[in-house]
Write a protein that holds these residues in place. Sequence first.
Motif, PDB file in Angstrom:
ATOM      1  N   THR A   1      -2.456   7.190   3.391  1.00 50.36           N
ATOM      2  CA  THR A   1      -2.958   8.460   3.921  1.00 50.36           C
ATOM      3  C   THR A   1      -4.475   8.522   3.826  1.00 50.36           C
ATOM      4  OG1 THR A   1      -0.892   9.610   3.389  1.00 50.36           O
ATOM      5  CG2 THR A   1      -2.849  10.981   3.662  1.00 50.36           C
ATOM      6  N   GLN A   2      -5.014   8.107   2.687  1.00 51.30           N
ATOM      7  CA  GLN A   2      -6.469   8.099   2.509  1.00 51.30           C
ATOM      8  C   GLN A   2      -7.138   7.183   3.533  1.00 51.30           C
ATOM      9  OE1 GLN A   2      -6.283   6.907  -1.598  1.00 51.30           O
ATOM     10  NE2 GLN A   2      -6.564   9.001  -2.347  1.00 51.30           N
ATOM     11  N   ARG A   3      -6.564   6.013   3.757  1.00 47.57           N
ATOM     12  CA  ARG A   3      -7.147   5.048   4.698  1.00 47.57           C
ATOM     13  C   ARG A   3      -7.063   5.569   6.137  1.00 47.57           C
ATOM     14  NH1 ARG A   3      -6.601  -0.618   3.422  1.00 47.57           N
ATOM     15  NH2 ARG A   3      -7.477  -0.930   5.495  1.00 47.57           N
TER      16      ARG A   3
ATOM     17  N   MET B   1       0.862  -1.179   0.000  1.00 46.52           N
ATOM     18  CA  MET B   1       0.000   0.000   0.000  1.00 46.52           C
ATOM     19  C   MET B   1       0.902   1.234   0.000  1.00 46.52           C
ATOM     20  SD  MET B   1      -2.705   1.290   2.948  1.00 46.52           S
ATOM     21  CE  MET B   1      -3.289  -0.361   3.232  1.00 46.52           C
ATOM     22  N   ASP B   2       0.810   2.063  -1.037  1.00 47.11           N
ATOM     23  CA  ASP B   2       1.682   3.234  -1.098  1.00 47.11           C
ATOM     24  C   ASP B   2       1.212   4.309  -0.110  1.00 47.11           C
ATOM     25  OD1 ASP B   2      -0.437   4.673  -2.259  1.00 47.11           O
ATOM     26  OD2 ASP B   2       0.411   4.595  -4.266  1.00 47.11           O
ATOM     27  N   GLY B   3       2.018   5.330   0.047  1.00 50.97           N
ATOM     28  CA  GLY B   3       1.736   6.380   1.010  1.00 50.97           C
ATOM     29  C   GLY B   3       0.457   7.144   0.739  1.00 50.97           C
ATOM     30  N   LEU B   4       0.084   7.295  -0.532  1.00 49.38           N
ATOM     31  CA  LEU B   4      -1.149   8.006  -0.864  1.00 49.38           C
ATOM     32  C   LEU B   4      -2.367   7.206  -0.391  1.00 49.38           C
ATOM     33  CD1 LEU B   4      -2.667  10.338  -2.138  1.00 49.38           C
ATOM     34  CD2 LEU B   4      -2.442   9.180  -4.353  1.00 49.38           C
ATOM     35  N   GLU B   5      -2.415   5.920  -0.746  1.00 47.24           N
ATOM     36  CA  GLU B   5      -3.533   5.085  -0.297  1.00 47.24           C
ATOM     37  C   GLU B   5      -3.539   4.980   1.226  1.00 47.24           C
ATOM     38  OE1 GLU B   5      -5.330   0.555  -0.568  1.00 47.24           O
ATOM     39  OE2 GLU B   5      -3.648   1.085  -1.868  1.00 47.24           O
TER      40      GLU B   5
ATOM     41  N   ALA C   1      -5.323  14.238   0.053  1.00 44.18           N
ATOM     42  CA  ALA C   1      -5.701  13.039   0.804  1.00 44.18           C
ATOM     43  C   ALA C   1      -5.705  13.280   2.317  1.00 44.18           C
ATOM     44  CB  ALA C   1      -4.754  11.885   0.465  1.00 44.18           C
ATOM     45  N   GLY C   2      -5.044  14.345   2.761  1.00 46.15           N
ATOM     46  CA  GLY C   2      -5.067  14.665   4.183  1.00 46.15           C
ATOM     47  C   GLY C   2      -3.723  14.816   4.864  1.00 46.15           C
TER      48      GLY C   2
ATOM     49  N   LEU D   1      -8.701   6.227  10.954  1.00 42.77           N
ATOM     50  CA  LEU D   1      -8.008   6.577  12.204  1.00 42.77           C
ATOM     51  C   LEU D   1      -7.391   7.974  12.081  1.00 42.77           C
ATOM     52  CD1 LEU D   1      -6.085   3.185  12.243  1.00 42.77           C
ATOM     53  CD2 LEU D   1      -7.855   3.766  13.889  1.00 42.77           C
ATOM     54  N   PRO D   2      -8.170   9.010  11.808  1.00 45.76           N
ATOM     55  CA  PRO D   2      -7.593  10.308  11.459  1.00 45.76           C
ATOM     56  C   PRO D   2      -6.659  10.894  12.518  1.00 45.76           C
ATOM     57  CG  PRO D   2      -9.996  10.467  11.738  1.00 45.76           C
ATOM     58  CD  PRO D   2      -9.617   9.035  11.902  1.00 45.76           C
TER      59      PRO D   2
END
Length: 137
Positions: free
Chosen positions: A69-71, A63-67, A101-102, A76-77
Amino acid sequence: MADPIKVVLIEDSAIALQILHRLIDSSPEVDVVGTARDGDDGLRVIAETQPDVICTDLQMPKMDGLEFTQRVMAELPRPILVVSNLVHPSDVDNVFSLMEAGALDFFPKPTSGAVADYEELQQSLITKIKVLASKKV
């Protein structure tokens, strides 16, 4: 004294993980409470440790950093600092996608050649983590 800021490191490079761990642990104000080598494992570690700030790489297996971050932001923000060779100001597309993505901030991945600037690197990283820990997401 206030409790240290809890940080989780997500990094697939053993060398980069070790450098980041040392930089962060050198400050009494910040404590690495968990590490993971990919985004899947990172989500589990975050759920277990409930960190104040997450430092993650952009390029990782599974899972790359973009996905990732989205997850994190969906499940778990918490504040995310992306630590990567691909988030310099010239990497506008990566930076924009991660911000969208946040992710809140970026830090160039330290290399073994950066050891000469160790104190400056350490201070810059700790300062970013302290600022992010004060942000609500």
